[in-house]
Design a protein around this motif. Structure first.
Motif, PDB file in Angstrom:
ATOM      1  N   ILE A  66     -24.323  43.486  35.643  1.00 32.10           N
ATOM      2  CA  ILE A  66     -25.307  43.105  36.923  1.00 32.10           C
ATOM      3  C   ILE A  66     -26.199  43.936  37.079  1.00 32.10           C
ATOM      4  O   ILE A  66     -27.446  43.811  37.160  1.00 32.10           O
ATOM      5  CB  ILE A  66     -24.300  42.937  38.194  1.00 32.10           C
ATOM      6  CG1 ILE A  66     -23.447  41.763  37.975  1.00 32.10           C
ATOM      7  CG2 ILE A  66     -25.399  42.678  39.248  1.00 32.10           C
ATOM      8  CD1 ILE A  66     -22.486  41.556  39.021  1.00 32.10           C
ATOM      9  N   ILE A  67     -25.905  45.386  36.712  1.00 35.11           N
ATOM     10  CA  ILE A  67     -27.127  46.575  36.779  1.00 35.11           C
ATOM     11  C   ILE A  67     -27.960  46.285  35.842  1.00 35.11           C
ATOM     12  O   ILE A  67     -29.221  46.447  35.922  1.00 35.11           O
ATOM     13  CB  ILE A  67     -26.508  47.665  36.968  1.00 35.11           C
ATOM     14  CG1 ILE A  67     -25.761  48.028  38.274  1.00 35.11           C
ATOM     15  CG2 ILE A  67     -27.419  49.079  36.734  1.00 35.11           C
ATOM     16  CD1 ILE A  67     -24.664  49.325  38.239  1.00 35.11           C
ATOM     17  N   ALA A  68     -27.606  46.080  34.572  1.00 33.10           N
ATOM     18  CA  ALA A  68     -28.342  45.768  33.553  1.00 33.10           C
ATOM     19  C   ALA A  68     -29.050  44.592  33.494  1.00 33.10           C
ATOM     20  O   ALA A  68     -30.476  44.658  33.159  1.00 33.10           O
ATOM     21  CB  ALA A  68     -27.622  45.875  32.057  1.00 33.10           C
ATOM     22  N   LEU A  69     -28.686  43.496  34.081  1.00 33.39           N
ATOM     23  CA  LEU A  69     -29.442  42.425  34.168  1.00 33.39           C
ATOM     24  C   LEU A  69     -30.649  42.564  35.170  1.00 33.39           C
ATOM     25  O   LEU A  69     -31.798  42.164  35.136  1.00 33.39           O
ATOM     26  CB  LEU A  69     -28.689  41.099  34.407  1.00 33.39           C
ATOM     27  CG  LEU A  69     -27.821  40.718  33.509  1.00 33.39           C
ATOM     28  CD1 LEU A  69     -26.818  39.556  33.860  1.00 33.39           C
ATOM     29  CD2 LEU A  69     -28.604  40.260  32.264  1.00 33.39           C
ATOM     30  N   VAL A  70     -30.286  43.346  36.452  1.00 33.64           N
ATOM     31  CA  VAL A  70     -31.059  43.681  37.241  1.00 33.64           C
ATOM     32  C   VAL A  70     -32.208  44.409  36.982  1.00 33.64           C
ATOM     33  O   VAL A  70     -33.314  44.190  37.216  1.00 33.64           O
ATOM     34  CB  VAL A  70     -30.553  44.284  38.564  1.00 33.64           C
ATOM     35  CG1 VAL A  70     -31.456  44.921  39.675  1.00 33.64           C
ATOM     36  CG2 VAL A  70     -29.708  43.290  39.084  1.00 33.64           C
TER      37      VAL A  70
END
Length: 76
Positions: A66-70
């Motif tokens: 999720i952090i990478a996608l954000v």
């Protein structure tokens, strides 16, 4: 330059959480299998606890994703 830094940050986020999750799940399952081998009458209880622990360990990998996608999509 900003795009490159975002890509490095996203790669580190998913890579490090993947490594940590893999190590954690490996140790978890190895410990559960060792416990099952030493104490066969506790197999069902150990299996339940192993699956709950594996789900908790996997959640950290999902947070890293999720952090990478954000990071990636906030740059667009």
């Amino acid at each position: 330059m900003d795009t490159g830094l975002v890509a490095i940050g996203a790669g580190l986020a998913i890579g490090l959480t993947g490594i940590g999750t893999g190590i954690g799940q490996g140790r978890l399952i190895a410990g559960a299998l060792e416990g099952m081998a030493r104490n066969p009458e506790m197999v069902e209880e150990l299996k339940v606890n192993m699956f709950v622990g594996a789900a908790l360990a996997e959640s950290s990998a999902i947070y890293g994703l999720i952090i990478a996608l954000v990071l990636i999509f906030m740059k667009m």
